[in-house]
Design a protein around this motif. Structure first.
Motif, PDB file in Angstrom:
ATOM      1  N   UNK A  83      -0.820   4.996   9.350  1.00  0.00           N
ATOM      2  CA  UNK A  83      -0.274   4.642   8.036  1.00  0.00           C
ATOM      3  C   UNK A  83      -0.780   3.273   7.614  1.00  0.00           C
ATOM      4  N   UNK A  84      -0.859   2.344   8.552  1.00  0.00           N
ATOM      5  CA  UNK A  84      -1.350   0.996   8.262  1.00  0.00           C
ATOM      6  C   UNK A  84      -2.823   1.023   7.850  1.00  0.00           C
ATOM      7  N   UNK A  85      -3.633   1.805   8.566  1.00  0.00           N
ATOM      8  CA  UNK A  85      -5.052   1.930   8.218  1.00  0.00           C
ATOM      9  C   UNK A  85      -5.218   2.575   6.838  1.00  0.00           C
ATOM     10  N   UNK A  86      -4.411   3.596   6.595  1.00  0.00           N
ATOM     11  CA  UNK A  86      -4.492   4.298   5.320  1.00  0.00           C
ATOM     12  C   UNK A  86      -4.060   3.389   4.175  1.00  0.00           C
ATOM     13  N   UNK A  87      -3.044   2.580   4.422  1.00  0.00           N
ATOM     14  CA  UNK A  87      -2.537   1.673   3.386  1.00  0.00           C
ATOM     15  C   UNK A  87      -3.631   0.720   2.907  1.00  0.00           C
ATOM     16  N   UNK A  88      -4.493   0.283   3.828  1.00  0.00           N
ATOM     17  CA  UNK A  88      -5.596  -0.600   3.467  1.00  0.00           C
ATOM     18  C   UNK A  88      -6.617   0.101   2.577  1.00  0.00           C
ATOM     19  N   UNK A  89      -6.685   1.407   2.681  1.00  0.00           N
ATOM     20  CA  UNK A  89      -7.668   2.186   1.925  1.00  0.00           C
ATOM     21  C   UNK A  89      -7.101   2.782   0.635  1.00  0.00           C
ATOM     22  N   UNK A  90      -5.822   2.530   0.340  1.00  0.00           N
ATOM     23  CA  UNK A  90      -5.202   3.137  -0.845  1.00  0.00           C
ATOM     24  C   UNK A  90      -5.888   2.778  -2.158  1.00  0.00           C
ATOM     25  N   UNK A  91      -6.286   1.508  -2.380  1.00  0.00           N
ATOM     26  CA  UNK A  91      -6.978   1.219  -3.646  1.00  0.00           C
ATOM     27  C   UNK A  91      -8.246   2.061  -3.826  1.00  0.00           C
ATOM     28  N   UNK A  92      -9.014   2.198  -2.763  1.00  0.00           N
ATOM     29  CA  UNK A  92     -10.232   3.010  -2.815  1.00  0.00           C
ATOM     30  C   UNK A  92      -9.881   4.470  -3.082  1.00  0.00           C
ATOM     31  N   UNK A  93      -8.881   4.979  -2.365  1.00  0.00           N
ATOM     32  CA  UNK A  93      -8.481   6.366  -2.526  1.00  0.00           C
ATOM     33  C   UNK A  93      -7.997   6.630  -3.951  1.00  0.00           C
ATOM     34  N   UNK A  94      -7.156   5.760  -4.464  1.00  0.00           N
ATOM     35  CA  UNK A  94      -6.607   5.949  -5.809  1.00  0.00           C
ATOM     36  C   UNK A  94      -7.706   5.906  -6.865  1.00  0.00           C
ATOM     37  N   UNK A  95      -8.588   4.913  -6.781  1.00  0.00           N
ATOM     38  CA  UNK A  95      -9.649   4.812  -7.786  1.00  0.00           C
ATOM     39  C   UNK A  95     -10.607   5.997  -7.719  1.00  0.00           C
ATOM     40  N   UNK A  96     -10.941   6.446  -6.499  1.00  0.00           N
ATOM     41  CA  UNK A  96     -11.838   7.607  -6.364  1.00  0.00           C
ATOM     42  C   UNK A  96     -11.183   8.880  -6.904  1.00  0.00           C
TER      43      UNK A  96
END
Length: 167
Positions: A83-96
């Motif tokens: 969850x912590x690793x994914x949280x760091x990638x949320x901006x990228x995921x959301x924009x993509x």
């Protein structure tokens, strides 16, 4: 002589309704009101799951899309570290996802620990009587000693040894 009852080994199964064939499963799902109302959400979640896996392949393999409601995406992870690793990638995921046409303004992560119940490996507890062990021992000694019987003779020897050590 003919009897009116079927033989004891024959089982008569009566179905109350006919189940759909594999080729007609889509029409069955669409005809069932409760299930057909879920189909769009299931298809949308499956599509979102594929998109997320494509955007974050290393991280998202263990994650799951839970739902998309009110432009908020809910994701599940199996543990807090992921969850912590994914949280760091949320901006990228959301924009993509937005670039790919998804209306997502927020992403929530839920840690959902799955209980994995490991089945204990079965322990072989074969108990042979002394008479049986003697019979296997005698068989191992009376078989003709040739390449064809070599594997069987060795296996019988191991079986006898194992059961002598258990006493």
């Amino acid at each position: 002589m003919h009897s009116s009852s079927p033989p004891p080994y024959r089982i008569n199964i009566k179905r109350s309704r006919k189940l759909p064939e594999a080729s007609g499963i889509t029409s069955y799902l669409q005809s069932n009101d409760k299930i057909s109302s879920l189909l769009p959400a299931i298809k949308r979640n499956a599509s979102l799951q594929k998109e997320c896996c494509a955007i974050l392949p290393g991280i998202f393999d263990s994650c799951e899309v839970l739902q998309l409601a009110d432009e908020q995406l809910s994701l599940a992870t199996p543990n807090a570290a992921l969850a912590s690793k994914l949280k760091q990638q949320l901006p990228k995921l959301q924009s993509q996802l937005q670039l790919r046409g998804w209306q997502i303004n927020a992403i929530r992560i839920k840690v959902q620990v799955r209980k994995t119940i490991e089945k204990p490996s079965p322990v072989k507890q074969l108990v042979l009587s002394d008479k049986a062990v003697e019979a296997f021992d005698m068989l191992g000694h009376t078989l003709e000693d040739n390449p064809q019987n070599a594997g069987l003779i060795a296996a019988l020897g191991r079986l006898v040894q194992r059961h002598h050590h258990q006493d």
